[in-house]
Scaffold this active site. Structure first.
Site, PDB file in Angstrom:
ATOM      1  N   ASP A 191       0.830  -1.202   0.000  1.00 25.00           N
ATOM      2  CA  ASP A 191       0.000   0.000   0.000  1.00 25.00           C
ATOM      3  C   ASP A 191       0.870   1.262   0.000  1.00 25.00           C
ATOM      4  O   ASP A 191       1.854   1.344   0.750  1.00 25.00           O
ATOM      5  CB  ASP A 191      -0.898  -0.029   1.246  1.00 25.00           C
ATOM      6  CG  ASP A 191      -1.884   1.111   1.293  1.00 25.00           C
ATOM      7  OD1 ASP A 191      -2.735   1.200   0.392  1.00 25.00           O
ATOM      8  OD2 ASP A 191      -1.799   1.920   2.240  1.00 25.00           O
ATOM      9  N   GLU A 247       1.450  -0.288  -4.955  1.00 23.80           N
ATOM     10  CA  GLU A 247       0.563   0.844  -5.204  1.00 23.80           C
ATOM     11  C   GLU A 247       1.409   2.105  -5.112  1.00 23.80           C
ATOM     12  O   GLU A 247       2.007   2.381  -4.068  1.00 23.80           O
ATOM     13  CB  GLU A 247      -0.573   0.912  -4.181  1.00 23.80           C
ATOM     14  CG  GLU A 247      -1.511   2.083  -4.467  1.00 23.80           C
ATOM     15  CD  GLU A 247      -2.426   2.438  -3.302  1.00 23.80           C
ATOM     16  OE1 GLU A 247      -3.519   2.973  -3.555  1.00 23.80           O
ATOM     17  OE2 GLU A 247      -2.037   2.193  -2.137  1.00 23.80           O
TER      18      GLU A 247
END
Length: 501
Positions: A191, A247
């Site tokens: 993330d 990401e």
């Protein structure tokens, strides 16, 4: 590597499948749906965070990296999920949130106890704040009255950023990754990994012509590449078959690609393609061409837990357009990521009252707008940025109970859409792997490209189109009428044609 021809399926755990009737999706709910996912042709699952969390940001504020939140089950439930998925030849990757922890995490609680704490340097503390803004709005600095210093949070104030300059932090994170590797996971989705704070440079960010802050010095910091390269090298040493996807919060493909080419991730999400706001074929084709100019395999997706569903956003609830997008995703070079319910054409969930909104970003927008406009207008503005739209409960049956969030509307054409997805996945596996795309063209509302030995024509226009083809090409999927001399094919409006040499 196994992931190069795999079809991934993202599961937002709280909304996927509820096994015990408490209104919250759980691990055993995923286990119950494994036969369905196998039938769909899914090769790998991506599970969003299931760790203990105060859920300020729906699980992306982790308070224990090595446990399962009781609302989702137990570690034993997770082990069973891994065993049963692997028995069906389905891999499982998990979301790891390494940029920040919850302020309820024991690490932060110890860090914030006093300036003399042994873990004080595990987070970013300063006597003075700078102008950096949170990605959720407002200052990225929160004064801790107990110790009289500011701590840094690039997202919600309950999500304190870790100090990646500290070797103890890096080792603790390696220990977390080792824990899940030992458990048997097949990969990680990292993330906002380019947000890591790796140096002591806190230069104020500039502003654009409209006065909005440009996130220049708080992301992609000098030194982040060596840190991530070291981590990826370690991962590939201890687990050579592991899959890693990053990401990256950037709209520059060169920046996104650098995290593959320099930092060593297997691939990275390109939101320039995946999160386009409208079906702009020029933009779609341009991004397609740019991605395929890179050596590494790109990600292919139009849906995730952070955006409106493509059924609403791109297809405008038109099944034929939706199916063309599914062909683009699945008969193409890259790593396709489907989002739960996408294969059924599930619609967006739209809250009708602030009490139905769970997304912190939308809540902040609502309260900000309430200072200037009426409640109805504030709710409308909140729903424009509301990530809950794609997070509604999946409508598995008529008897489904009310959940922690509303249920996404069921698509009356869902079974037909599902059969299309299954057929395309079978075709991908039969004709792949797809390692090369050439001859990408856009003309008169029609995208055409060559992927390996397949010719693909996607006619998004309202009229039929004629496309030249090689004489030895045979249609294997779609609609189209060949000319008598077999030199061109007429593809009907909003239809596709796939030919094989």
């Amino acid at each position: 590597m196994w992931w190069k021809n795999a079809v991934f399926y993202e599961i937002y755990l709280a909304s996927f499948a509820d096994s015990n009737g408490d209104g919250i999706g759980d691990i055993d709910g995923v286990r119950e749906k494994l036969p369905y996912l196998k039938e769909c042709g899914i090769d790998a699952l991506w599970l969003t965070p299931f760790y203990p969390s105060p859920r300020v940001d729906n699980g992306y504020d982790v308070s224990d990296y090595c446990a399962v939140d009781p609302q989702y089950g137990t570690l034993e439930n997770f082990r069973s999920l891994l065993e049963e998925a692997h028995a069906l030849s389905i891999k499982v990757i998990i979301d790891v949130v390494l940029n920040h922890t919850s302020t309820a995490h024991p690490w932060f609680m110890e860090s914030s106890a006093s300036q003399a704490s042994a873990k004080r340097d595990w987070y970013i503390w300063r006597d003075q704040s700078n102008n950096w803004e949170s990605f959720f709005g407002g200052s990225a600095w929160k004064m801790d009255r107990r110790t009289n210093q500011y701590y840094y949070h690039s997202f919600a104030e309950e999500q304190a950023d870790l100090n990646w300059q500290n070797p103890e932090v890096k080792q603790a994170i390696y220990d977390v990754l080792s824990f899940w590797l030992d458990m048997g996971v097949d990969g990680f989705r990292f993330d906002v990994i380019n947000n890591l704070t790796v140096n002591d440079t806190f230069t104020d960010n500039p502003r654009d012509e409209e006065g909005k802050q440009v996130h220049l010095y708080d992301v992609n910091q000098p030194g982040v590449m060596p840190v991530l390269k070291e981590m990826n090298q370690w991962l590939k040493t201890v687990a050579p078959n592991i899959f890693t996807v990053a990401e990256i919060s950037s709209d520059q493909l060169s920046v996104i690609s650098s995290y593959v080419e320099e930092a060593g991730f297997d691939t990275a999400f390109n939101f320039n393609l995946g999160s386009i706001e409208t079906l702009d074929l020029t933009t779609l084709t341009h991004e397609f061409q740019e991605m395929n100019a890179r050596k590494h395999l790109p990600t292919l997706f139009f849906n995730s837990h952070d955006m409106s569903r493509s059924w609403n956003r791109l297809a405008q609830e038109d099944r034929e357009t939706y199916e063309l997008l599914s062909v683009f995703l699945l008969i193409n070079r890259g790593v396709p990521f489907l989002f739960q319910g996408e294969e059924q054409g599930v619609s967006d969930f739209y809250p009708t009252h602030i009490s139905e909104i769970r997304d912190i970003q939308a809540k902040n927008k609502y309260h900000e707008q309430c200072l200037f406009v009426e409640i109805r207008q504030a709710l409308s503005a909140a729903n424009e940025v509301n990530r809950d739209r794609s997070r509604g409960m999946i409508p598995w049956g008529e008897s489904q109970r009310l959940g922690w969030i509303g249920t996404s509307p069921k698509n009356p054409e869902g079974e037909l859409i599902s059969s299309v997805y299954q057929e395309l996945i079978r075709l991908r596996k039969a004709e792949g792997p797809f390692q090369e795309v050439t001859n990408i063209q856009l003309e008169k509302g029609c995208i055409r490209y060559q992927v390996e030995h397949l010719s693909v024509v996607l006619n998004f226009s309202e009229s039929s189109v004629e496309q030249n083809i090689s004489e030895n090409v045979q249609m294997i999927y779609g609609k189209g009428m060949l000319s008598e001399d077999r030199k061109w094919v007429n593809v009907p409006s909003k239809s596709c044609w796939i030919g094989k040499e």
